[in-house]
Write an enzyme that holds these catalytic residues in place. Structure first.
Site, PDB file in Angstrom:
ATOM      1  N   ASN A  14       3.285  83.413  51.144  1.00 51.69           N
ATOM      2  CA  ASN A  14       3.765  82.128  50.638  1.00 51.69           C
ATOM      3  C   ASN A  14       4.417  81.272  51.728  1.00 51.69           C
ATOM      4  O   ASN A  14       4.311  80.052  51.694  1.00 51.69           O
ATOM      5  CB  ASN A  14       4.751  82.347  49.480  1.00 51.69           C
ATOM      6  CG  ASN A  14       5.792  83.393  49.795  1.00 51.69           C
ATOM      7  OD1 ASN A  14       5.460  84.553  50.055  1.00 51.69           O
ATOM      8  ND2 ASN A  14       7.035  83.001  49.796  1.00 51.69           N
ATOM      9  N   GLY A  69       5.078  86.044  38.250  1.00 49.63           N
ATOM     10  CA  GLY A  69       4.818  86.804  39.464  1.00 49.63           C
ATOM     11  C   GLY A  69       5.922  87.798  39.787  1.00 49.63           C
ATOM     12  O   GLY A  69       5.662  88.948  40.158  1.00 49.63           O
ATOM     13  N   HIS A  86       2.064  79.530  37.423  1.00 42.76           N
ATOM     14  CA  HIS A  86       2.538  78.218  37.887  1.00 42.76           C
ATOM     15  C   HIS A  86       2.147  77.906  39.333  1.00 42.76           C
ATOM     16  O   HIS A  86       2.387  76.798  39.807  1.00 42.76           O
ATOM     17  CB  HIS A  86       4.045  78.059  37.667  1.00 42.76           C
ATOM     18  CG  HIS A  86       4.926  78.768  38.648  1.00 42.76           C
ATOM     19  ND1 HIS A  86       5.490  78.128  39.718  1.00 42.76           N
ATOM     20  CD2 HIS A  86       5.360  80.053  38.706  1.00 42.76           C
ATOM     21  CE1 HIS A  86       6.252  78.978  40.395  1.00 42.76           C
ATOM     22  NE2 HIS A  86       6.176  80.153  39.798  1.00 42.76           N
ATOM     23  N   CYS A 116      15.385  80.145  51.404  1.00 39.42           N
ATOM     24  CA  CYS A 116      16.704  79.817  51.926  1.00 39.42           C
ATOM     25  C   CYS A 116      17.160  78.453  51.440  1.00 39.42           C
ATOM     26  O   CYS A 116      16.435  77.461  51.489  1.00 39.42           O
ATOM     27  CB  CYS A 116      16.707  79.935  53.440  1.00 39.42           C
ATOM     28  SG  CYS A 116      17.009  78.451  54.375  1.00 39.42           S
ATOM     29  N   GLN A 173       0.286  83.918  45.409  1.00 34.00           N
ATOM     30  CA  GLN A 173      -0.042  82.717  46.186  1.00 34.00           C
ATOM     31  C   GLN A 173      -1.560  82.622  46.392  1.00 34.00           C
ATOM     32  O   GLN A 173      -2.138  81.540  46.306  1.00 34.00           O
ATOM     33  CB  GLN A 173       0.687  82.805  47.530  1.00 34.00           C
ATOM     34  CG  GLN A 173       0.922  81.503  48.243  1.00 34.00           C
ATOM     35  CD  GLN A 173       1.747  80.497  47.462  1.00 34.00           C
ATOM     36  OE1 GLN A 173       1.273  79.408  47.171  1.00 34.00           O
ATOM     37  NE2 GLN A 173       2.972  80.847  47.100  1.00 34.00           N
TER      38      GLN A 173
HETATM   39  C1  PLP Z   1       5.890  82.427  43.632  1.00 37.58           C
HETATM   40  C2  PLP Z   1       5.647  83.797  44.146  1.00 37.58           C
HETATM   41  C3  PLP Z   1       6.148  84.936  43.487  1.00 37.58           C
HETATM   42  C4  PLP Z   1       7.023  84.835  42.273  1.00 37.58           C
HETATM   43  O1  PLP Z   1       6.320  84.373  41.156  1.00 37.58           O
HETATM   44  P1  PLP Z   1       7.090  83.682  39.921  1.00 37.58           P
HETATM   45  O2  PLP Z   1       6.014  83.465  38.921  1.00 37.58           O
HETATM   46  O3  PLP Z   1       7.660  82.404  40.459  1.00 37.58           O
HETATM   47  O4  PLP Z   1       8.134  84.625  39.465  1.00 37.58           O
HETATM   48  C5  PLP Z   1       5.836  86.177  43.994  1.00 37.58           C
HETATM   49  N1  PLP Z   1       5.072  86.296  45.084  1.00 37.58           N
HETATM   50  C6  PLP Z   1       4.575  85.245  45.755  1.00 37.58           C
HETATM   51  C7  PLP Z   1       3.725  85.464  46.950  1.00 37.58           C
HETATM   52  C8  PLP Z   1       4.847  83.957  45.310  1.00 37.58           C
HETATM   53  O5  PLP Z   1       4.355  82.917  45.977  1.00 37.58           O
END
Ligand code: PLP
Length: 391
Positions: free
Chosen positions: A158, A75, A208, A332, A186
């Site tokens: 998120n 992501g 993931h 955080c 998300q």
């Molecule tokens: C988890 C998340 C990301 C980052 O994705 P990764 O695969 O962990 O790098 C970006 N945006 C949102 C909204 C997320 O929940």
């Protein structure tokens, strides 16, 4: 640290375990079918076949052409690539220097925008949100300029779970001829990510968050969207993202995305009552508690709260000791008492924002786990407040 058998995981927005069906699809590509997708011989062809099959699966559920799907390392990379790739292309093509992003973006977008401003001189403007953390289409419309390079608005947040009106915002961007990106990392676990219905030009997803492997993601880029690659090298991904394909992870991503789409209605049906029961019990039992995010337009597995005069970090520690893995919602880390920017942008006062809690359920969550959690939380909050008053 050892994870005890009794631990209850309620942090599925942070990450999810890999579905055994997904793992099974991935395994052959670590060993027997280890070929490089760029090789001409049968090893390469078999990997290439798996790669293109994965691309077709994503394209089917995204409602786009396979050529519009680009595989990434997750992501974060997809978000970076969308913002940077389009901003630099728009600058090169039409001298566009203005970037519009919502004030409730994941750091993968907000920190990228900040860097594009600080190091590359882009004019970054933050779109305000209402008290539920929602971006209103008018707030976007009134800020688009002739020199706007890209608009980016998160699909589902998120931290607070709020779902944004992406369809409407997308229409506005299309009418004004501005590229529109949404971070659906998300959202993809529970909402359809249909690029035609959403009126979007770029979409980020990450495996993931929906029972796929960490370190695998995709970026949808609508055909014709000006885009400059950020990683140069080989001609993988039609030259838009160089580097040997991570075939097992790409296969895992596509299988997880397929299952998320095929099983969506059951997953939503399982999640929503757990969420609603949790929210009901907590708001009723705990004085000076509030739901954060939108009461209805929120992810079905997402409950987030703020408690006045509670130390969010010690709350998480206490809950951990009692066997519950939950989150404050923001990135955080312990020791940093700063309230989340997202919560502050919804207009919450500091004494509320500092006491945040995010509880996100998954396919394995049971009503019993939710009941246990709801029954111990009021006492833990009360103790936290007492200790805080004494210190
Ligand atoms: C988890 C998340 C990301 C980052 O994705 P990764 O695969 O962990 O790098 C970006 N945006 C949102 C909204 C997320 O929940």
């Amino acid at each position: 640290m050892h994870i005890s058998r009794e631990m209850v995981y309620l942090d599925f927005a942070a990450t999810t375990p890999v579905d055994p069906r997904v793992l099974e699809k991935m395994l052959p590509f670590f060993s027997k079918e280890f070929g490089n997708t760029s090789s001409i011989h049968p090893y390469g062809q078999s990997a290439e076949g798996a790669l293109e099959n994965s691309r077709e699966i994503l394209a089917e559920y995204l409602d786009c052409n396979p050529g519009e799907v680009l595989f990434t390392s997750g992501g974060t990379e997809s978000d970076n690539l969308a913002l940077r790739g389009v901003a630099f292309a728009a600058r090169q093509k039409k001298n566009a220097n203005h970037i519009l992003v919502s004030s409730v973006e994941h750091p993968a977008i907000s920190k990228t925008a900040q860097q594009l401003h600080a190091l590359f001189g882009f004019d970054v403007e933050w779109i305000p949100v209402d008290r539920f953390g929602m971006v209103h289409p008018e707030a976007v419309a009134s800020r688009i300029r002739p020199e706007t390079a890209i608009v980016s608005v998160i699909y589902a947040n998120n931290e607070i779970g709020t779902i944004n009106p992406i369809e409407e915002i997308g229409l506005i961007c299309r009418e004004r001829g501005v590229a529109f990106h949404t971070d659906a990392v998300q959202a993809a676990a529970y909402l359809p990510v249909d690029v035609e219905r959403l009126n979007v030009d770029l979409v980020s997803i990450g495996a993931h968050k929906f029972y796929g492997p960490k370190g695998a993601g995709a970026l949808y880029i609508r055909k014709g969207t000006p885009f400059i690659p950020m990683q140069t090298g080989g001609s993988q991904e039609s030259g838009r993202r160089a580097g040997t394909h991570n075939t097992p992870y790409i296969v895992g991503l596509s299988e997880a995305f397929l299952l998320a789409n095929e099983e969506r209605s059951e997953r939503v049906k399982q999640a929503r009552p757990l969420r609603d029961e949790l929210i009901g019990m907590i708001l009723e039992e705990i004085p000076e508690s509030q739901l954060s995010g939108h009461p209805e337009e929120r992810l079905p597995n997402h409950a987030s709260f703020v408690f006045k005069n509670v130390d969010g970090n010690s709350l998480l520690t206490d809950l951990g000791i009692r066997g519950f893995a939950v989150s404050s919602g923001s990135a955080c880390k312990t020791g940093n008492p700063e309230p989340s920017e997202i919560l502050l942008s919804t207009g919450l006062e500091r004494e509320w924002a500092i006491g945040s809690l995010r509880v996100t359920t998954g396919v394995s969550t049971t009503p019993d786990q939710i009941n246990k959690f709801s029954s111990i939380l009021p006492g833990i909050i009360e103790r936290n407040r007492t200790l805080r008053r004494q210190s």
